[in-house]
Scaffold this motif. Sequence first.
Motif, PDB file in Angstrom:
ATOM      1  N   VAL A  72       0.841  -1.202   0.000  1.00  0.00           N
ATOM      2  CA  VAL A  72       0.000   0.000   0.000  1.00  0.00           C
ATOM      3  C   VAL A  72       0.872   1.246   0.000  1.00  0.00           C
ATOM      4  CG1 VAL A  72      -1.641   1.335   1.374  1.00  0.00           C
ATOM      5  CG2 VAL A  72      -1.998  -1.099   1.038  1.00  0.00           C
ATOM      6  N   MET A  76       0.977   4.030  -3.079  1.00  0.00           N
ATOM      7  CA  MET A  76       0.680   5.450  -2.843  1.00  0.00           C
ATOM      8  C   MET A  76       1.864   6.335  -3.216  1.00  0.00           C
ATOM      9  SD  MET A  76      -1.616   5.331   0.627  1.00  0.00           S
ATOM     10  CE  MET A  76      -0.993   6.900   1.085  1.00  0.00           C
ATOM     11  N   ALA A  79       2.049   6.689  -6.901  1.00  0.00           N
ATOM     12  CA  ALA A  79       0.996   7.580  -7.403  1.00  0.00           C
ATOM     13  C   ALA A  79       1.398   9.040  -7.248  1.00  0.00           C
ATOM     14  CB  ALA A  79      -0.313   7.306  -6.673  1.00  0.00           C
ATOM     15  N   VAL A  80       1.966   9.383  -6.100  1.00  0.00           N
ATOM     16  CA  VAL A  80       2.393  10.772  -5.873  1.00  0.00           C
ATOM     17  C   VAL A  80       3.525  11.144  -6.829  1.00  0.00           C
ATOM     18  CG1 VAL A  80       3.448  12.326  -4.199  1.00  0.00           C
ATOM     19  CG2 VAL A  80       1.599  10.827  -3.498  1.00  0.00           C
ATOM     20  N   LEU A 117      -5.269  11.415  -0.265  1.00  0.00           N
ATOM     21  CA  LEU A 117      -4.780  10.074   0.055  1.00  0.00           C
ATOM     22  C   LEU A 117      -4.970   9.749   1.526  1.00  0.00           C
ATOM     23  CD1 LEU A 117      -1.516   9.824  -2.061  1.00  0.00           C
ATOM     24  CD2 LEU A 117      -3.665   8.649  -2.432  1.00  0.00           C
ATOM     25  N   SER A 120      -8.700   9.329   2.223  1.00  0.00           N
ATOM     26  CA  SER A 120      -9.220   8.085   1.658  1.00  0.00           C
ATOM     27  C   SER A 120      -8.820   6.887   2.504  1.00  0.00           C
ATOM     28  CB  SER A 120      -8.716   7.892   0.227  1.00  0.00           C
ATOM     29  OG  SER A 120      -9.194   8.918  -0.594  1.00  0.00           O
ATOM     30  N   LEU A 121      -7.557   6.845   2.909  1.00  0.00           N
ATOM     31  CA  LEU A 121      -7.111   5.737   3.753  1.00  0.00           C
ATOM     32  C   LEU A 121      -7.833   5.737   5.098  1.00  0.00           C
ATOM     33  CD1 LEU A 121      -3.304   5.607   3.023  1.00  0.00           C
ATOM     34  CD2 LEU A 121      -5.041   3.969   2.365  1.00  0.00           C
TER      35      LEU A 121
END
Length: 158
Positions: A72, A76, A79-80, A117, A120-121
């Motif tokens: 995870v 993430m 993605a950043v 982020l 959302s988490l």
Amino acid sequence: MSQHAHTAAANAGNQTKTAEKHARDNAEDLHDEGHNHGSYTSYITGFVLSVILTAIPFWLVMHGTLDKNWTVFIVMAAAVVQIVVHMVFFLHMNAKSEAGWSLMALFFTLIIVVIVLAGSLWVMFHLNANMMPGMEMDGQGPVTSNPVPGGDAEQQSQ
């Protein structure tokens, strides 16, 4: 053609040439103000980085080689980094262009990404904890508990 008409036509032609030259000069000035419109190499570099930053998380999720928490975190982080790659290589945002406003937009985007982020988490974690109280997250299936101490309800009724 009269002398007056000939002079007017010549002046109109000169004005058109002057306007075209002025437009050409202004277009060249726009390119000299630090605007980076990208090159073929920068687009290819951005594309390759984007593919790598998509393939690594995809491979990690599909093969499950790492611990779930690390997976995870890596997804993430990729993605950043991919957002920054798109902003630099495709949107051409840097500290020089537009008197630094692009850099401020980059910081704003990073702040929004962190908020989205993290939020959302947080929401997913709490939904899982509150909506699925009987489910284990380690893949062992649901935890069953007997409602009546000492055995099944059927055994108690007999």
